[in-house]
Design a protein around this motif. Structure first.
Motif, PDB file in Angstrom:
ATOM      1  N   ILE A  87       0.856  -1.193   0.000  1.00 50.25           N
ATOM      2  CA  ILE A  87       0.000   0.000   0.000  1.00 50.25           C
ATOM      3  C   ILE A  87       0.889   1.238   0.000  1.00 50.25           C
ATOM      4  CG2 ILE A  87      -1.764   1.269   1.297  1.00 50.25           C
ATOM      5  CD1 ILE A  87      -2.646  -1.496   2.435  1.00 50.25           C
ATOM      6  N   GLU A  88       0.857   1.999  -1.093  1.00 53.17           N
ATOM      7  CA  GLU A  88       1.721   3.178  -1.233  1.00 53.17           C
ATOM      8  C   GLU A  88       0.857   4.425  -1.309  1.00 53.17           C
ATOM      9  OE1 GLU A  88       4.122   1.218  -4.742  1.00 53.17           O
ATOM     10  OE2 GLU A  88       5.120   3.034  -4.050  1.00 53.17           O
ATOM     11  N   SER A  89       0.984   5.274  -0.306  1.00 54.01           N
ATOM     12  CA  SER A  89       0.123   6.467  -0.287  1.00 54.01           C
ATOM     13  C   SER A  89       0.321   7.320  -1.539  1.00 54.01           C
ATOM     14  CB  SER A  89       0.375   7.286   0.976  1.00 54.01           C
ATOM     15  OG  SER A  89       1.757   7.485   1.174  1.00 54.01           O
ATOM     16  N   PHE A 129      -2.540   8.345  -4.428  1.00 49.39           N
ATOM     17  CA  PHE A 129      -2.803   9.714  -4.905  1.00 49.39           C
ATOM     18  C   PHE A 129      -2.686   9.794  -6.427  1.00 49.39           C
ATOM     19  CE2 PHE A 129      -1.531  11.409  -0.547  1.00 49.39           C
ATOM     20  CZ  PHE A 129      -2.803  11.866  -0.242  1.00 49.39           C
ATOM     21  N   ARG A 130      -1.633   9.174  -6.981  1.00 50.29           N
ATOM     22  CA  ARG A 130      -1.437   9.260  -8.440  1.00 50.29           C
ATOM     23  C   ARG A 130      -2.583   8.581  -9.193  1.00 50.29           C
ATOM     24  NH1 ARG A 130       3.834   9.227  -6.588  1.00 50.29           N
ATOM     25  NH2 ARG A 130       4.046   6.982  -6.540  1.00 50.29           N
ATOM     26  N   GLU A 131      -3.134   7.493  -8.627  1.00 52.85           N
ATOM     27  CA  GLU A 131      -4.293   6.837  -9.249  1.00 52.85           C
ATOM     28  C   GLU A 131      -5.491   7.782  -9.256  1.00 52.85           C
ATOM     29  OE1 GLU A 131      -4.965   3.835 -10.800  1.00 52.85           O
ATOM     30  OE2 GLU A 131      -2.780   3.872 -10.867  1.00 52.85           O
ATOM     31  N   HIS A 132      -5.691   8.486  -8.141  1.00 50.03           N
ATOM     32  CA  HIS A 132      -6.807   9.438  -8.062  1.00 50.03           C
ATOM     33  C   HIS A 132      -6.628  10.564  -9.086  1.00 50.03           C
ATOM     34  CE1 HIS A 132      -9.479   8.289  -4.740  1.00 50.03           C
ATOM     35  NE2 HIS A 132      -8.407   7.752  -4.166  1.00 50.03           N
ATOM     36  N   ILE A 133      -5.383  11.030  -9.229  1.00 49.09           N
ATOM     37  CA  ILE A 133      -5.128  12.127 -10.170  1.00 49.09           C
ATOM     38  C   ILE A 133      -5.403  11.637 -11.599  1.00 49.09           C
ATOM     39  CG2 ILE A 133      -3.327  13.626 -11.139  1.00 49.09           C
ATOM     40  CD1 ILE A 133      -2.105  13.714  -8.281  1.00 49.09           C
ATOM     41  N   LYS A 134      -4.927  10.422 -11.886  1.00 43.87           N
ATOM     42  CA  LYS A 134      -5.133   9.838 -13.217  1.00 43.87           C
ATOM     43  C   LYS A 134      -6.635   9.678 -13.502  1.00 43.87           C
ATOM     44  CE  LYS A 134      -3.199   5.678 -14.949  1.00 43.87           C
ATOM     45  NZ  LYS A 134      -2.179   4.674 -14.660  1.00 43.87           N
ATOM     46  N   GLY A 135      -7.378   9.250 -12.493  1.00 49.34           N
ATOM     47  CA  GLY A 135      -8.808   9.014 -12.653  1.00 49.34           C
ATOM     48  C   GLY A 135      -9.646  10.286 -12.572  1.00 49.34           C
ATOM     49  N   LEU A 179     -10.765  13.804  -4.943  1.00 49.76           N
ATOM     50  CA  LEU A 179      -9.595  13.700  -4.068  1.00 49.76           C
ATOM     51  C   LEU A 179      -8.318  13.994  -4.863  1.00 49.76           C
ATOM     52  CD1 LEU A 179      -9.083  10.976  -1.390  1.00 49.76           C
ATOM     53  CD2 LEU A 179      -7.181  11.744  -2.762  1.00 49.76           C
ATOM     54  N   GLY A 180      -8.245  13.458  -6.066  1.00 48.40           N
ATOM     55  CA  GLY A 180      -7.078  13.682  -6.917  1.00 48.40           C
ATOM     56  C   GLY A 180      -6.906  15.157  -7.233  1.00 48.40           C
ATOM     57  N   LYS A 181      -8.012  15.821  -7.524  1.00 47.00           N
ATOM     58  CA  LYS A 181      -7.941  17.263  -7.849  1.00 47.00           C
ATOM     59  C   LYS A 181      -7.440  18.059  -6.659  1.00 47.00           C
ATOM     60  CE  LYS A 181     -11.595  17.091 -11.251  1.00 47.00           C
ATOM     61  NZ  LYS A 181     -13.043  17.020 -11.320  1.00 47.00           N
ATOM     62  N   LYS A 182      -7.909  17.673  -5.463  1.00 42.53           N
ATOM     63  CA  LYS A 182      -7.483  18.396  -4.250  1.00 42.53           C
ATOM     64  C   LYS A 182      -5.997  18.156  -3.970  1.00 42.53           C
ATOM     65  CE  LYS A 182     -11.816  18.255  -1.706  1.00 42.53           C
ATOM     66  NZ  LYS A 182     -12.537  17.358  -0.835  1.00 42.53           N
ATOM     67  N   ALA A 183      -5.518  16.938  -4.226  1.00 47.13           N
ATOM     68  CA  ALA A 183      -4.153  16.573  -3.831  1.00 47.13           C
ATOM     69  C   ALA A 183      -3.087  17.057  -4.812  1.00 47.13           C
ATOM     70  CB  ALA A 183      -4.059  15.039  -3.699  1.00 47.13           C
ATOM     71  N   LYS A 184      -3.458  17.243  -6.079  1.00 47.24           N
ATOM     72  CA  LYS A 184      -2.452  17.446  -7.141  1.00 47.24           C
ATOM     73  C   LYS A 184      -1.487  18.611  -6.876  1.00 47.24           C
ATOM     74  CE  LYS A 184      -1.795  17.605 -12.114  1.00 47.24           C
ATOM     75  NZ  LYS A 184      -0.640  18.451 -12.002  1.00 47.24           N
ATOM     76  N   ALA A 185      -2.012  19.762  -6.500  1.00 44.54           N
ATOM     77  CA  ALA A 185      -1.145  20.941  -6.344  1.00 44.54           C
ATOM     78  C   ALA A 185      -0.101  20.707  -5.249  1.00 44.54           C
ATOM     79  CB  ALA A 185      -1.987  22.167  -6.023  1.00 44.54           C
ATOM     80  N   ARG A 224      11.565   5.766 -13.402  1.00 43.14           N
ATOM     81  CA  ARG A 224      10.450   5.877 -14.340  1.00 43.14           C
ATOM     82  C   ARG A 224       9.267   5.051 -13.850  1.00 43.14           C
ATOM     83  NH1 ARG A 224      13.293   9.330 -15.377  1.00 43.14           N
ATOM     84  NH2 ARG A 224      14.335   9.893 -17.324  1.00 43.14           N
ATOM     85  N   LEU A 225       8.070   5.529 -14.158  1.00 38.52           N
ATOM     86  CA  LEU A 225       6.839   4.856 -13.727  1.00 38.52           C
ATOM     87  C   LEU A 225       6.222   4.066 -14.870  1.00 38.52           C
ATOM     88  CD1 LEU A 225       4.518   7.355 -11.806  1.00 38.52           C
ATOM     89  CD2 LEU A 225       5.663   5.326 -10.912  1.00 38.52           C
ATOM     90  N   CYS A 226       5.843   2.826 -14.595  1.00 38.83           N
ATOM     91  CA  CYS A 226       5.154   2.018 -15.618  1.00 38.83           C
ATOM     92  C   CYS A 226       3.660   2.338 -15.569  1.00 38.83           C
ATOM     93  CB  CYS A 226       5.368   0.530 -15.332  1.00 38.83           C
ATOM     94  SG  CYS A 226       4.331  -0.532 -16.338  1.00 38.83           S
ATOM     95  N   ALA A 227       3.070   2.566 -16.757  1.00 38.97           N
ATOM     96  CA  ALA A 227       1.646   2.923 -16.822  1.00 38.97           C
ATOM     97  C   ALA A 227       0.757   1.753 -16.387  1.00 38.97           C
ATOM     98  CB  ALA A 227       1.283   3.355 -18.238  1.00 38.97           C
ATOM     99  N   ASN A 228       1.260   0.521 -16.518  1.00 39.33           N
ATOM    100  CA  ASN A 228       0.423  -0.653 -16.209  1.00 39.33           C
ATOM    101  C   ASN A 228       0.489  -1.097 -14.764  1.00 39.33           C
ATOM    102  OD1 ASN A 228      -0.288  -0.801 -18.894  1.00 39.33           O
ATOM    103  ND2 ASN A 228       1.406  -2.176 -19.396  1.00 39.33           N
ATOM    104  N   ASP A 229       1.656  -0.958 -14.155  1.00 36.96           N
ATOM    105  CA  ASP A 229       1.807  -1.497 -12.795  1.00 36.96           C
ATOM    106  C   ASP A 229       2.859  -0.727 -12.018  1.00 36.96           C
ATOM    107  OD1 ASP A 229       2.277  -3.016 -10.481  1.00 36.96           O
ATOM    108  OD2 ASP A 229       1.785  -4.885 -11.502  1.00 36.96           O
TER     109      ASP A 229
END
Ligand code: AMP
Length: 224
Positions: free
Chosen positions: A29-31, A35-41, A45-51, A127-132
């Motif tokens: 579980i990575e906080s 957050f990045r999943e919420h921003i992507k979706g 919550l993602g909108k609030k956290a992004k800045a 680098r971040l993988c888009a799939n996992d």
């Protein structure tokens, strides 16, 4: 088996977490990843956290603490490895209380130690993988180097698209994240020390300056 993982950004915490998750079949579980999943979706919550995230600041506790505790509560695996939380003394106290209230035992505190400058140098190449999120890729480490496909670097595990995190390419954001990490008064090191003092929890402290395999061997030999 429930594990808390600590280490500055760039210490290889995510990479080692993925190895432990794989071996023991526990949730990773990575906080930051949540957050990045919420921003992507595009969630509220993602909108609030992004800045906050883009600047390298902590997302406020009233957003972060319930989000992480809910994820922990929903975990169906036989254990978890929590990564990126707690990042402050206040979050450590909130987590300790929530675990006690839920009758959950913390078995290990894993600390990956790394000099600040080395950590900083490492961050820019990951680098971040888009799939996992559990597919580690880093342009400077042979063991997890992305592969080239059609003239482009792709994930070495699944061939997925790779991206660099914006907050990993911004020196000011990196410095802020490290200031928070190394702060022993109210920051992450204060949280580390808080959990190190808890009775019944084993401490695994490793030197993160070595290679990925060497560090994972040090960690795995301390686990059952
Ligand atoms: P990470 O992927 O762990 O580097 O996290 C990326 C960003 O997400 C951090 O720089 C913070 O802005 C935010 N974040 C992650 N975990 C927390 C936390 N426990 N408390 C507050 N903000 C967090």
């Amino acid at each position: 088996m429930n594990i808390l993982t600590f280490g500055p950004n760039g210490s290889g915490k995510g990479t080692q977490g993925a190895i432990v998750k794989e071996k023991y079949g526990i949730d990773h579980i990575e906080s930051g990843a949540i957050f990045r999943e919420h921003i992507k979706g595009g969630t509220e919550l993602g909108k609030k956290a992004k800045a906050y995230i883009d600047r390298g600041d902590l997302v406020p506790d009233e957003i972060t603490i319930p989000m992480v505790l809910e994820t922990l509560g929903n975990s169906k695996a036989k254990g978890w490895l929590l990564d990126g939380f707690p990042r402050s003394l206040a979050q450590a106290e909130a987590l300790d209380k929530a675990l006690k209230d839920a009758g959950m035992k913390l078995d290990y505190v894993l600390e990956i130690k790394l000099d600040r400058q080395i950590a900083k140098d490492r961050i820019m190449g990951r680098r971040l993988c888009a799939n996992d999120n559990n597919h580690p890729n880093h342009i400077a480490f042979d063991a997890i180097k992305p592969v080239e496909k059609d003239g482009k670097l792709v994930c070495r595990v699944c061939g997925g698209e790779l991206s660099a995190r914006a907050d990993d390419q911004d020196e000011e954001a990196i410095n802020k994240r490290h200031n928070i990490y190394y702060d022993e008064t109210t920051g992450t090191m204060a949280a580390v020390n808080y959990f190190k003092k808890l009775q019944g929890t084993s401490i695994i402290s490793v030197d993160g300056s070595q290679g990925i395999k060497e560090v994972s061997q040090l960690i795995l030999k301390e686990l059952p």
